[in-house]
Write an enzyme that holds these catalytic residues in place. Structure first.
Site, PDB file in Angstrom:
ATOM      1  N   HIS A  74       0.816  -1.223   0.000  1.00 14.39           N
ATOM      2  CA  HIS A  74       0.000   0.000   0.000  1.00 14.39           C
ATOM      3  C   HIS A  74       0.850   1.274   0.000  1.00 14.39           C
ATOM      4  O   HIS A  74       0.316   2.373  -0.112  1.00 14.39           O
ATOM      5  CB  HIS A  74      -1.010  -0.019   1.154  1.00 14.39           C
ATOM      6  CG  HIS A  74      -0.446   0.314   2.497  1.00 14.39           C
ATOM      7  ND1 HIS A  74      -0.112  -0.638   3.425  1.00 14.39           N
ATOM      8  CD2 HIS A  74      -0.171   1.506   3.081  1.00 14.39           C
ATOM      9  CE1 HIS A  74       0.337  -0.048   4.522  1.00 14.39           C
ATOM     10  NE2 HIS A  74       0.314   1.256   4.338  1.00 14.39           N
ATOM     11  N   ASP A 122       0.010  -7.659   1.645  1.00 13.55           N
ATOM     12  CA  ASP A 122       0.430  -6.258   1.617  1.00 13.55           C
ATOM     13  C   ASP A 122       1.959  -6.179   1.675  1.00 13.55           C
ATOM     14  O   ASP A 122       2.548  -5.841   2.702  1.00 13.55           O
ATOM     15  CB  ASP A 122      -0.213  -5.518   2.799  1.00 13.55           C
ATOM     16  CG  ASP A 122      -0.022  -4.011   2.729  1.00 13.55           C
ATOM     17  OD1 ASP A 122       0.527  -3.525   1.725  1.00 13.55           O
ATOM     18  OD2 ASP A 122      -0.420  -3.320   3.689  1.00 13.55           O
ATOM     19  N   GLY A 214       2.603   6.578   8.469  1.00 15.38           N
ATOM     20  CA  GLY A 214       4.016   6.878   8.239  1.00 15.38           C
ATOM     21  C   GLY A 214       4.918   5.751   8.684  1.00 15.38           C
ATOM     22  O   GLY A 214       6.058   5.633   8.262  1.00 15.38           O
ATOM     23  N   SER A 216       3.926   2.680   8.137  1.00 16.27           N
ATOM     24  CA  SER A 216       3.605   1.656   7.142  1.00 16.27           C
ATOM     25  C   SER A 216       4.850   1.159   6.413  1.00 16.27           C
ATOM     26  O   SER A 216       5.711   1.947   6.040  1.00 16.27           O
ATOM     27  CB  SER A 216       2.652   2.236   6.097  1.00 16.27           C
ATOM     28  OG  SER A 216       1.384   2.422   6.633  1.00 16.27           O
ATOM     29  N   GLY A 217       4.883  -0.157   6.198  1.00 18.97           N
ATOM     30  CA  GLY A 217       5.994  -0.725   5.439  1.00 18.97           C
ATOM     31  C   GLY A 217       7.217  -1.030   6.274  1.00 18.97           C
ATOM     32  O   GLY A 217       8.096  -1.773   5.855  1.00 18.97           O
TER      33      GLY A 217
END
Length: 269
Positions: A74, A122, A214, A216-217
């Protein structure tokens, strides 16, 4: 065949000394997030997107190979221009440890669908234009073995530059927070995440501490029995109402559910 490739990849990671930071993380007193010890998560990267003439932090990510960064599907939008900053700690200070790399190739998991986040998958791998120079401030995290699932209550750590709280400011310095693992049988209860959490995900936290926009990942860092740090999860989603919601742990893509895909992509490209 894939298991063999995965093994080769893991062995290659060991050659590069994965999961052993030169600067030990401060894991004694983290309760609801604090500044990380500079460069104690040397595999943490800042994924940045170009807006106009400038780049801005958009997501976290993890260096998992000499030229490979693992992040969330995402975090990738078609048409965006990305770069990766390694060796970063404070976003506002040039510390001399930063290394900037362009992204040569982006491989998003083929089953990732932005309209169905709860379906999982994801994940994205980014191939850098050239290898970073491994140093005390830039290192590689270890990838877990296929199917490995940390036990309920395992103390893992999220790291990132995400908002300090819902709609709050983005921190200047890399943050870390202790997020104990919540096993799937608990996390999938109806008053927790219910059917939104799949077996290919891993939950951690679920109290006053969580990931936020922020983050994320970025990695869920878990210490292995061998004393090395493993990226057991990739930060995927939190409650849409508030970041820190009781019984709504941060949900991560479970890395060990995708070992074969990661190996396949990194060996193919």
């Amino acid at each position: 065949m894939m298991q063999t490739l995965a093994l080769l990849l893991l062995q290659a990671a060991y050659v590069f000394g994965c999961g052993t930071p030169a600067v030990k993380p401060d894991i004694n007193r983290v309760v609801n997030g604090e500044d990380a010890r500079p460069h104690s998560w040397p595999w943490q990267i800042s994924l940045q997107v170009k807006h106009g003439s400038r780049f801005h932090h958009t997501c976290g990510g993890t260096l998992v190979g000499p030229r490979w960064v693992l992040t969330a599907g995402h975090c990738i939008w078609p048409g965006d221009v990305h770069r990766v900053v390694l060796g970063e700690h404070s976003m506002s200070v040039q510390e001399g440890t930063e290394q900037i790399r362009d992204v040569l190739r982006i491989v998003v998991h083929p089953k990732w669908d932005i309209d169905f986040v709860a379906d999982g998958n994801d994940l994205a791998l980014l191939k850098l234009d050239k290898s970073p120079i491994l140093s005390d401030s830039v290192g590689v995290a270890c990838l877990p073995e296929a199917g490995e699932i940390p036990a309920h209550g395992t103390p893992c750590y999220i790291s990132g530059w995400g908002n300090l709280y819902t709609h709050g400011p983005m921190p200047d310095k890399l943050q870390q927070a202790l997020l104990p693992v919540v096993e799937h049988s608990v996390c999938s209860r109806s008053d927790w995440w219910g059917i939104n959490v799949k077996s290919t995900m891993i939950c951690a936290g679920g109290d006053i501490v969580s990931g936020c926009n922020g983050d994320s990942g970025g990695p869920l860092n878990c210490l292995g029995q061998d004393g090395r740090w493993y990226v057991q999860g990739v930060t995927s989603f939190v409650s849409s109402r508030v970041c820190n919601e009781v019984k709504k742990p941060t949900v991560f893509t479970r890395t060990s559910a995708f070992t074969d895909w990661l190996s396949e992509v990194m060996l193919k490209y």
